[in-house]
Design a protein around this motif. Structure first.
Motif, PDB file in Angstrom:
ATOM      1  N   ILE A   9      -6.346 -10.141   7.467  1.00  0.00           N
ATOM      2  CA  ILE A   9      -6.867  -9.177   6.503  1.00  0.00           C
ATOM      3  C   ILE A   9      -5.819  -8.796   5.470  1.00  0.00           C
ATOM      4  O   ILE A   9      -4.618  -8.994   5.658  1.00  0.00           O
ATOM      5  CB  ILE A   9      -7.361  -7.884   7.204  1.00  0.00           C
ATOM      6  CG1 ILE A   9      -6.186  -7.182   7.888  1.00  0.00           C
ATOM      7  CG2 ILE A   9      -8.474  -8.198   8.196  1.00  0.00           C
ATOM      8  CD1 ILE A   9      -6.525  -5.796   8.415  1.00  0.00           C
ATOM      9  N   VAL A  10      -6.307  -8.250   4.374  1.00  0.00           N
ATOM     10  CA  VAL A  10      -5.489  -7.494   3.427  1.00  0.00           C
ATOM     11  C   VAL A  10      -6.094  -6.095   3.356  1.00  0.00           C
ATOM     12  O   VAL A  10      -7.233  -5.877   3.758  1.00  0.00           O
ATOM     13  CB  VAL A  10      -5.451  -8.143   2.029  1.00  0.00           C
ATOM     14  CG1 VAL A  10      -4.743  -9.483   2.068  1.00  0.00           C
ATOM     15  CG2 VAL A  10      -6.866  -8.305   1.463  1.00  0.00           C
ATOM     16  N   SER A  11      -5.334  -5.168   2.837  1.00  0.00           N
ATOM     17  CA  SER A  11      -5.832  -3.798   2.760  1.00  0.00           C
ATOM     18  C   SER A  11      -5.198  -3.083   1.582  1.00  0.00           C
ATOM     19  O   SER A  11      -4.045  -3.356   1.224  1.00  0.00           O
ATOM     20  CB  SER A  11      -5.515  -3.035   4.054  1.00  0.00           C
ATOM     21  OG  SER A  11      -5.829  -1.650   3.922  1.00  0.00           O
ATOM     22  N   MET A  12      -5.941  -2.183   0.998  1.00  0.00           N
ATOM     23  CA  MET A  12      -5.321  -1.265   0.059  1.00  0.00           C
ATOM     24  C   MET A  12      -4.227  -0.504   0.797  1.00  0.00           C
ATOM     25  O   MET A  12      -4.393  -0.162   1.974  1.00  0.00           O
ATOM     26  CB  MET A  12      -6.366  -0.298  -0.519  1.00  0.00           C
ATOM     27  CG  MET A  12      -7.418  -0.970  -1.376  1.00  0.00           C
ATOM     28  SD  MET A  12      -8.673   0.184  -2.004  1.00  0.00           S
ATOM     29  CE  MET A  12      -7.691   1.257  -3.055  1.00  0.00           C
ATOM     30  N   PRO A  13      -3.099  -0.234   0.150  1.00  0.00           N
ATOM     31  CA  PRO A  13      -1.957   0.380   0.854  1.00  0.00           C
ATOM     32  C   PRO A  13      -2.104   1.890   1.031  1.00  0.00           C
ATOM     33  O   PRO A  13      -1.282   2.677   0.564  1.00  0.00           O
ATOM     34  CB  PRO A  13      -0.776   0.024  -0.048  1.00  0.00           C
ATOM     35  CG  PRO A  13      -1.365  -0.049  -1.410  1.00  0.00           C
ATOM     36  CD  PRO A  13      -2.750  -0.618  -1.227  1.00  0.00           C
ATOM     37  N   ILE A  14      -3.155   2.277   1.721  1.00  0.00           N
ATOM     38  CA  ILE A  14      -3.451   3.684   1.970  1.00  0.00           C
ATOM     39  C   ILE A  14      -3.958   3.820   3.403  1.00  0.00           C
ATOM     40  O   ILE A  14      -4.709   2.960   3.883  1.00  0.00           O
ATOM     41  CB  ILE A  14      -4.520   4.227   0.996  1.00  0.00           C
ATOM     42  CG1 ILE A  14      -4.029   4.157  -0.446  1.00  0.00           C
ATOM     43  CG2 ILE A  14      -4.911   5.661   1.349  1.00  0.00           C
ATOM     44  CD1 ILE A  14      -5.114   4.465  -1.461  1.00  0.00           C
ATOM     45  N   VAL A  15      -3.540   4.862   4.082  1.00  0.00           N
ATOM     46  CA  VAL A  15      -4.086   5.222   5.392  1.00  0.00           C
ATOM     47  C   VAL A  15      -4.523   6.677   5.322  1.00  0.00           C
ATOM     48  O   VAL A  15      -3.824   7.512   4.748  1.00  0.00           O
ATOM     49  CB  VAL A  15      -3.049   5.043   6.517  1.00  0.00           C
ATOM     50  CG1 VAL A  15      -3.561   5.621   7.818  1.00  0.00           C
ATOM     51  CG2 VAL A  15      -2.719   3.561   6.705  1.00  0.00           C
ATOM     52  N   PHE A  16      -5.684   6.976   5.871  1.00  0.00           N
ATOM     53  CA  PHE A  16      -6.109   8.373   5.930  1.00  0.00           C
ATOM     54  C   PHE A  16      -6.378   8.758   7.376  1.00  0.00           C
ATOM     55  O   PHE A  16      -6.845   7.961   8.184  1.00  0.00           O
ATOM     56  CB  PHE A  16      -7.354   8.626   5.058  1.00  0.00           C
ATOM     57  CG  PHE A  16      -8.510   7.708   5.339  1.00  0.00           C
ATOM     58  CD1 PHE A  16      -9.453   8.015   6.314  1.00  0.00           C
ATOM     59  CD2 PHE A  16      -8.672   6.540   4.609  1.00  0.00           C
ATOM     60  CE1 PHE A  16     -10.521   7.180   6.565  1.00  0.00           C
ATOM     61  CE2 PHE A  16      -9.745   5.696   4.858  1.00  0.00           C
ATOM     62  CZ  PHE A  16     -10.672   6.018   5.837  1.00  0.00           C
ATOM     63  N   ASP A  17      -6.012   9.983   7.699  1.00  0.00           N
ATOM     64  CA  ASP A  17      -6.256  10.521   9.029  1.00  0.00           C
ATOM     65  C   ASP A  17      -6.620  11.994   8.902  1.00  0.00           C
ATOM     66  O   ASP A  17      -6.865  12.484   7.786  1.00  0.00           O
ATOM     67  CB  ASP A  17      -5.047  10.307   9.953  1.00  0.00           C
ATOM     68  CG  ASP A  17      -3.778  10.954   9.428  1.00  0.00           C
ATOM     69  OD1 ASP A  17      -3.873  11.874   8.584  1.00  0.00           O
ATOM     70  OD2 ASP A  17      -2.676  10.555   9.859  1.00  0.00           O
ATOM     71  N   ALA A  18      -6.630  12.705   9.997  1.00  0.00           N
ATOM     72  CA  ALA A  18      -7.052  14.101   9.972  1.00  0.00           C
ATOM     73  C   ALA A  18      -6.134  14.981   9.138  1.00  0.00           C
ATOM     74  O   ALA A  18      -6.541  16.046   8.657  1.00  0.00           O
ATOM     75  CB  ALA A  18      -7.130  14.642  11.398  1.00  0.00           C
ATOM     76  N   SER A  19      -4.890  14.528   8.949  1.00  0.00           N
ATOM     77  CA  SER A  19      -3.939  15.343   8.191  1.00  0.00           C
ATOM     78  C   SER A  19      -3.940  15.036   6.706  1.00  0.00           C
ATOM     79  O   SER A  19      -3.309  15.757   5.922  1.00  0.00           O
ATOM     80  CB  SER A  19      -2.521  15.154   8.750  1.00  0.00           C
ATOM     81  OG  SER A  19      -2.071  13.820   8.537  1.00  0.00           O
ATOM     82  N   GLY A  20      -4.596  13.953   6.278  1.00  0.00           N
ATOM     83  CA  GLY A  20      -4.646  13.651   4.852  1.00  0.00           C
ATOM     84  C   GLY A  20      -4.523  12.170   4.563  1.00  0.00           C
ATOM     85  O   GLY A  20      -4.789  11.318   5.429  1.00  0.00           O
ATOM     86  N   ILE A  21      -4.102  11.869   3.348  1.00  0.00           N
ATOM     87  CA  ILE A  21      -3.968  10.495   2.866  1.00  0.00           C
ATOM     88  C   ILE A  21      -2.486  10.146   2.797  1.00  0.00           C
ATOM     89  O   ILE A  21      -1.676  10.927   2.315  1.00  0.00           O
ATOM     90  CB  ILE A  21      -4.627  10.332   1.481  1.00  0.00           C
ATOM     91  CG1 ILE A  21      -6.123  10.644   1.566  1.00  0.00           C
ATOM     92  CG2 ILE A  21      -4.409   8.923   0.948  1.00  0.00           C
ATOM     93  CD1 ILE A  21      -6.836  10.618   0.239  1.00  0.00           C
ATOM     94  N   HIS A  22      -2.142   8.938   3.259  1.00  0.00           N
ATOM     95  CA  HIS A  22      -0.746   8.532   3.331  1.00  0.00           C
ATOM     96  C   HIS A  22      -0.564   7.185   2.634  1.00  0.00           C
ATOM     97  O   HIS A  22      -1.313   6.240   2.904  1.00  0.00           O
ATOM     98  CB  HIS A  22      -0.303   8.411   4.793  1.00  0.00           C
ATOM     99  CG  HIS A  22      -0.642   9.612   5.616  1.00  0.00           C
ATOM    100  ND1 HIS A  22       0.188  10.701   5.725  1.00  0.00           N
ATOM    101  CD2 HIS A  22      -1.745   9.903   6.366  1.00  0.00           C
ATOM    102  CE1 HIS A  22      -0.362  11.609   6.507  1.00  0.00           C
ATOM    103  NE2 HIS A  22      -1.544  11.153   6.910  1.00  0.00           N
ATOM    104  N   PRO A  23       0.431   7.079   1.749  1.00  0.00           N
ATOM    105  CA  PRO A  23       0.695   5.795   1.075  1.00  0.00           C
ATOM    106  C   PRO A  23       1.487   4.852   1.962  1.00  0.00           C
ATOM    107  O   PRO A  23       2.605   5.159   2.362  1.00  0.00           O
ATOM    108  CB  PRO A  23       1.502   6.219  -0.161  1.00  0.00           C
ATOM    109  CG  PRO A  23       2.210   7.463   0.269  1.00  0.00           C
ATOM    110  CD  PRO A  23       1.294   8.156   1.248  1.00  0.00           C
ATOM    111  N   ILE A  24       0.930   3.715   2.281  1.00  0.00           N
ATOM    112  CA  ILE A  24       1.616   2.732   3.108  1.00  0.00           C
ATOM    113  C   ILE A  24       2.828   2.205   2.348  1.00  0.00           C
ATOM    114  O   ILE A  24       2.750   1.855   1.183  1.00  0.00           O
ATOM    115  CB  ILE A  24       0.668   1.575   3.466  1.00  0.00           C
ATOM    116  CG1 ILE A  24      -0.464   2.075   4.370  1.00  0.00           C
ATOM    117  CG2 ILE A  24       1.422   0.434   4.144  1.00  0.00           C
ATOM    118  CD1 ILE A  24      -1.501   1.026   4.682  1.00  0.00           C
TER     119      ILE A  24
END
Length: 361
Positions: free
Chosen positions: A31-46
């Motif tokens: 896979i490829v992915s946009m470099p972003i992760v989101f969780d309960a605390s917010g959005i995080h730049p990979i």
């Protein structure tokens, strides 16, 4: 980030484990992915997060929603080019450029090259590219840039007048240092559109009357949409664009986490103490590398040579000069020198700078 991080926001990876409720991905998928992760605390730049490691890590945590399966048969290294291409696709889309228009790209780093690739897919031309580096100019030619110039020999605007000079013009400013927006406004013809795609991280100044008198349109751009990211992967997979010239080298993972030159100290041109340590770089040829620990007055965008002998950084030439220039610091001798001033990109009589030696290029 205040703490340690693992860089790498352009990547292709294999799924080795899935969490509860994941239905679209399976173990073994590439896979490829946009470099972003989101969780309960917010959005995080990979790649720029203290919590979520980037592509240089052994393992990454990604969101199923933002991941896309790589088509079978597409080399993984080509799939990893999805993210940088998407940056160019977005910038070109925001510019509104269309067949019948011409373009100038100032700065032929990965962002400028991505803009060229995106415009060639649309049939835009002529495209004029400008950069001091012969290697980057060669890459631009391989991507289809119609005219490339060394600003020490000919300015981009003069080259455009020579090869065209009549079509509506869109200028992509892909350098991203203070002063370049102002200088781009000065060189642009009346009614031009200027796309600011170079990510300047410092305060900058412009004279609004320049834009008013020429009726210029300025558009700032960042990132891309999910649709543009997916479309970029499809363009690579279906060979509508060939980004293989941008794969200029390969490396194992062993030297990636940290490249630390020998400790050294000196003084900069103003007499302020200088120290270099713990320089962390992104080995993908981004327009500028980033660093965690580096002190030298107000330097920006620092990287280090693979042998640890030279540190390359951006900094003003001194005094009240607002424009960052390119400097090289030699770790062994503790000396630094100015190697390039970005204003030469637009100066009609550029003669004060020299290209980097081959070892530093």
């Amino acid at each position: 980030p205040a703490g340690d991080l693992v860089m790498g926001h352009e990547f292709c990876c294999e799924v080795v484990e899935t969490g509860p409720g994941v239905t679209n991905l399976s173990v073994g998928d590439v896979i490829v992915s946009m470099p972003i992760v989101f969780d309960a605390s917010g959005i995080h730049p990979i790649g720029f997060s203290n919590l979520y490691p980037g592509g240089y890590a052994e393992y990454m945590a990604l969101n199923e929603l933002l991941a896309i399966k790589v088509p079978a048969g597409l080399p993984h290294e080509m799939a990893a080019m999805t993210e940088p291409l998407a940056v160019g696709v977005h910038a070109v889309a925001k510019s509104g450029i269309a067949p019948g228009d011409a373009a100038i790209v100032i700065g032929l780093g990965p962002v400028g090259l991505a803009c060229i690739a995106a415009m060639k897919m649309l049939g835009i031309g002529p495209i004029v590219g400008a950069d001091f580096s012969p290697a980057r100019r060669a890459l631009a030619e391989q991507l289809g840039c119609d005219e490339v110039v060394d600003p020490n020999e000919e300015t981009a605007i003069r080259a455009w007048r020579r090869v065209d000079g009549t079509k509506p013009l869109v200028v992509f400013e892909a350098v991203g240092v203070p002063g370049m927006i102002e200088h781009t406004m000065r060189m642009a013809p009346k009614n031009s559109r200027i796309l600011i795609v170079g990510a300047c991280m410092q305060e900058d100044h412009v004279h609004p009357m320049l834009g008013i008198s020429k009726e210029l349109s300025l558009q700032f751009v960042l990132g891309y949409t999910p649709e543009e990211f997916a479309g970029s992967l499809d363009a690579i997979a279906t060979e509508r664009v060939d980004l293989s010239p941008l794969l200029t080298g390969r490396s194992t993972t062993s030297p990636i986490p940290r490249c630390t030159p020998r400790s050294s100290s000196s003084r900069d041109t103003s007499g302020a103490p200088v120290s270099y340590s713990g320089v962390v770089t992104d080995t993908f040829p981004r327009q500028h590398a980033r660093t965690q620990r580096f002190t030298l007055g107000e330097p920006r965008n620092v990287t280090v040579s693979p042998d640890g002998e030279r540190v390359v950084f951006l900094r003003s030439a001194g005094g009240s000069d607002p424009v960052n220039a390119l400097w090289v610091f030699d770790v062994e001798s503790g000396t630094e020198r100015l190697v390039a001033d970005p204003r030469a990109l637009l100066a009609d009589d550029a003669d004060a700078t020299a290209d980097l030696p081959a070892a530093e290029r």
